[in-house]
Write a protein that holds these residues in place. Structure first.
Motif, PDB file in Angstrom:
ATOM      1  N   LEU A  80       0.303  27.915   9.752  1.00  0.00           N
ATOM      2  CA  LEU A  80       1.764  27.994   9.830  1.00  0.00           C
ATOM      3  C   LEU A  80       2.137  29.125  10.794  1.00  0.00           C
ATOM      4  N   HIS A  81       3.111  28.874  11.673  1.00  0.00           N
ATOM      5  CA  HIS A  81       3.553  29.918  12.600  1.00  0.00           C
ATOM      6  C   HIS A  81       5.074  29.971  12.663  1.00  0.00           C
ATOM      7  N   GLU A  82       5.546  31.102  13.158  1.00  0.00           N
ATOM      8  CA  GLU A  82       6.980  31.331  13.273  1.00  0.00           C
ATOM      9  C   GLU A  82       7.337  31.627  14.721  1.00  0.00           C
ATOM     10  N   CYS A 165       5.799  36.013  15.883  1.00  0.00           N
ATOM     11  CA  CYS A 165       5.466  35.394  14.607  1.00  0.00           C
ATOM     12  C   CYS A 165       5.238  36.528  13.614  1.00  0.00           C
ATOM     13  N   ILE A 167       4.506  36.209  10.359  1.00  0.00           N
ATOM     14  CA  ILE A 167       3.628  35.900   9.226  1.00  0.00           C
ATOM     15  C   ILE A 167       2.576  37.015   9.176  1.00  0.00           C
ATOM     16  N   HIS A 170      -0.166  38.093  11.962  1.00  0.00           N
ATOM     17  CA  HIS A 170      -0.129  37.323  13.208  1.00  0.00           C
ATOM     18  C   HIS A 170       0.374  38.138  14.397  1.00  0.00           C
ATOM     19  N   MET A 175       0.341  37.566  18.347  1.00  0.00           N
ATOM     20  CA  MET A 175       1.329  36.488  18.399  1.00  0.00           C
ATOM     21  C   MET A 175       2.728  37.048  18.654  1.00  0.00           C
TER      22      MET A 175
HETATM   23 CU    CU Z   1       1.719  32.934  13.470  1.00  0.00          CU
END
Ligand code: CU
Length: 183
Positions: A80-82, A165, A167, A170, A175
């Motif tokens: 899962l990424h943001e 991201c 999370i 990350h 990221m």
């Molecule tokens: Cu991520």
């Protein structure tokens, strides 16, 4: 919480600050000095961003103040990424919120779960102003592995931002990219 008429901005700010001190990740309606969410129909430009496990392609973005950009996020990773638009300080704060989400079990490595109904009721009683116990920041979108999502944003002024991201782990793993808004 019941608000008297003529609620001031400072009350809203207090609620925003309070959100970081309660065991909740709900964000009251924040406003952002660098712009605001917009409908995809208003976009003047579309930018595709691929999410990989711990990086983005492209690695940086250049935008002009006044542009409304429709971001199309394609998650080609296994996790899962943001994509979150903001300053480095905002990302650091949001990472704390997402850590709480992860610790509560709401955030798994590959998905985001809805809160159990009981937890929602409890939160509603204790923190009436904190509506919506969910990840609903307008400057952010979460994308599950293999999925595609969109976010449209109007950049109102020049500045140095980051797309990141938040999370847990990350951002630190790389990221994050520079998002330069020029005049
Ligand atoms: Cu991520």
């Amino acid at each position: 919480m019941f608000l008297p008429k003529g609620v001031t901005r400072s009350w809203t700010l207090a609620a925003c600050l309070l959100a970081f001190n309660v065991p909740a990740w709900a964000s009251p309606a924040h406003t952002y000095d660098f712009g605001q969410a917009a409908s995809a129909a208003k976009a003047t430009r579309t930018v595709e961003v691929v999410m990989n496990d711990m990086s983005y392609t492209p690695k940086s973005l250049d935008i002009k103040a006044g542009e409304t950009v429709r971001f199309v996020l394609i998650n080609k990773g296994q996790l899962l990424h943001e994509l979150n638009l903001g300053t480095a300080t905002m990302h650091a704060e949001h990472q704390q919120e997402m850590l709480k989400m992860q610790q509560s079990g709401m955030l798994t490595p590959t998905a985001i779960k809805a809160m159990p109904a009981g937890a929602m009721d409890h939160a509603a009683m204790g923190h009436g102003a904190m509506s919506g116990m969910k990840h609903d920041d307008p400057n952010s979108v979460l994308v599950e592995p293999g999925k595609t999502a969109e976010l449209t944003w109007t950049f109102s002024k020049a500045g140095s931002l980051e797309f990141a991201c938040n999370i847990p782990g990350h951002y630190q793993a790389g990221m994050v990219g520079k998002l330069t808004v020029s005049q």
